[in-house]
Design an enzyme around this catalytic site. Sequence first.
Site, PDB file in Angstrom:
ATOM      1  N   ASN A  10       0.934  -1.077  -0.092  1.00  0.00           N
ATOM      2  CA  ASN A  10      -0.107  -0.038   0.157  1.00  0.00           C
ATOM      3  C   ASN A  10       0.867   1.145   0.089  1.00  0.00           C
ATOM      4  O   ASN A  10       1.882   1.259   0.778  1.00  0.00           O
ATOM      5  CB  ASN A  10      -1.055  -0.114   1.081  1.00  0.00           C
ATOM      6  N   HIS A  13       0.772   6.259   2.037  1.00  0.00           N
ATOM      7  CA  HIS A  13       1.538   7.185   2.829  1.00  0.00           C
ATOM      8  C   HIS A  13       2.492   7.907   2.296  1.00  0.00           C
ATOM      9  O   HIS A  13       3.100   9.000   2.719  1.00  0.00           O
ATOM     10  CB  HIS A  13       1.640   6.734   4.086  1.00  0.00           C
ATOM     11  N   ARG A  21       3.129  18.701   1.997  1.00  0.00           N
ATOM     12  CA  ARG A  21       3.784  20.057   1.535  1.00  0.00           C
ATOM     13  C   ARG A  21       3.311  20.753   0.343  1.00  0.00           C
ATOM     14  O   ARG A  21       3.312  21.710  -0.145  1.00  0.00           O
ATOM     15  CB  ARG A  21       5.365  19.693   1.467  1.00  0.00           C
ATOM     16  N   HIS A  46      -5.836   3.414  -1.512  1.00  0.00           N
ATOM     17  CA  HIS A  46      -7.031   3.689  -0.885  1.00  0.00           C
ATOM     18  C   HIS A  46      -7.233   5.426  -1.256  1.00  0.00           C
ATOM     19  O   HIS A  46      -6.872   6.250  -1.068  1.00  0.00           O
ATOM     20  CB  HIS A  46      -7.050   3.653   0.690  1.00  0.00           C
ATOM     21  N   ARG A  48      -9.575   7.887  -0.651  1.00  0.00           N
ATOM     22  CA  ARG A  48     -10.528   8.491   0.179  1.00  0.00           C
ATOM     23  C   ARG A  48     -11.458   9.474  -0.203  1.00  0.00           C
ATOM     24  O   ARG A  48     -11.119  10.401  -1.046  1.00  0.00           O
ATOM     25  CB  ARG A  48      -9.851   9.001   1.659  1.00  0.00           C
ATOM     26  N   ARG A  52      -7.265  12.698   1.408  1.00  0.00           N
ATOM     27  CA  ARG A  52      -6.317  12.971   2.115  1.00  0.00           C
ATOM     28  C   ARG A  52      -4.942  12.602   1.905  1.00  0.00           C
ATOM     29  O   ARG A  52      -3.892  13.137   2.302  1.00  0.00           O
ATOM     30  CB  ARG A  52      -6.331  12.730   3.684  1.00  0.00           C
ATOM     31  N   GLU A  73      -8.916   0.167  -2.834  1.00  0.00           N
ATOM     32  CA  GLU A  73      -9.618   0.213  -1.463  1.00  0.00           C
ATOM     33  C   GLU A  73     -10.351   1.750  -1.687  1.00  0.00           C
ATOM     34  O   GLU A  73     -10.168   2.800  -2.080  1.00  0.00           O
ATOM     35  CB  GLU A  73      -8.517   0.420  -0.423  1.00  0.00           C
ATOM     36  N   THR A 104      -8.239   3.457   8.642  1.00  0.00           N
ATOM     37  CA  THR A 104      -9.583   2.989   8.483  1.00  0.00           C
ATOM     38  C   THR A 104      -9.631   2.095   9.978  1.00  0.00           C
ATOM     39  O   THR A 104      -8.679   1.350  10.272  1.00  0.00           O
ATOM     40  CB  THR A 104      -9.577   1.613   7.354  1.00  0.00           C
ATOM     41  N   GLU A 154     -10.838  -9.644   3.083  1.00  0.00           N
ATOM     42  CA  GLU A 154      -9.433  -9.162   3.755  1.00  0.00           C
ATOM     43  C   GLU A 154      -9.914  -9.189   5.394  1.00  0.00           C
ATOM     44  O   GLU A 154     -10.694  -8.347   5.637  1.00  0.00           O
ATOM     45  CB  GLU A 154      -8.819  -8.006   3.388  1.00  0.00           C
ATOM     46  N   HIS A 194      -3.567  -4.819   8.166  1.00  0.00           N
ATOM     47  CA  HIS A 194      -3.842  -3.604   8.972  1.00  0.00           C
ATOM     48  C   HIS A 194      -2.933  -3.709  10.083  1.00  0.00           C
ATOM     49  O   HIS A 194      -3.139  -4.537  11.165  1.00  0.00           O
ATOM     50  CB  HIS A 194      -5.113  -3.318   9.305  1.00  0.00           C
ATOM     51  N   HIS A 217       1.461   1.206   5.809  1.00  0.00           N
ATOM     52  CA  HIS A 217       2.016   2.147   6.662  1.00  0.00           C
ATOM     53  C   HIS A 217       3.353   1.856   7.242  1.00  0.00           C
ATOM     54  O   HIS A 217       4.246   2.997   7.155  1.00  0.00           O
ATOM     55  CB  HIS A 217       1.103   2.742   7.660  1.00  0.00           C
TER      56      HIS A 217
END
Length: 250
Positions: A10, A13, A21, A46, A48, A52, A73, A104, A154, A194, A217
């Site tokens: 994933n 991030h 920035r 993902h 969203r 974000r 996602e 999530t 999942e 997760h 992450h």
Amino acid sequence: MSSKLRLGVNIDHVATIRNARGGDLPDPVRAAALAKLAGADGITAHLREDRRHILDADMKRLRKDIDLPLNFEMAATDEMLKIALETKPHAVCLVPEKREERTTEGGLDVVGGHNHLQRFVSDLGNAGIRVSLFIEASKEQLDGAKRLGAPVVEIHTGAYCDAKTQEDRDRELERIRTAVKYGAGIGLEIHAGHGLNFETVKPIAAIPEVAELNIGHFLIGEAVFIGLEAAIVEMRRLMDEARAQTDGAK
């Protein structure tokens, strides 16, 4: 059952850092390309509702430029369904989403949300997109996923990863093992993810019915210290080692 355990990376991030920035860097699509070189079997992102981290343009570029299966996602909303049908990723994982949450939190209630979710599972499946449901490790939710006709679930591993004591972690791990075995027994393909990291991944990877792990992450955070390729290579090594031990025990 194949012993090959797939790793979906994933890259959300990387986009979080970029958006903090503004501008174009760091580029999540470049991260996806590096993930492929390091041994990832797929890319997860993902999109969203609040945008974000991953943006619409990122999804288009990932679909166009990365030669790996793309797992999109998304929340079960009309806006996201339209984007998914236009993007046509390899897979869509439906997840719960609340604007105030940091990430999530918990699994999707596929039992209580059956009537709402049915249209999304059907429309995506009819478009040739593999549908996955992000759920808690419970028989009730697995049965609900089966009734919806989703081929994949999942399993949410957050409570296991966040456990504060070994006793709690062992209890959560057993709950996951039981659910995974049941889910595979009713014909579902089982993924998990997760909160997984170098410390917590091996017991999950050792569950023979699990076909894929989605991890993000931790890998992006670890990349700050050792680099993204090195972080993915180490995660891949731990997963393969755990699965080899499982195969050897058969």
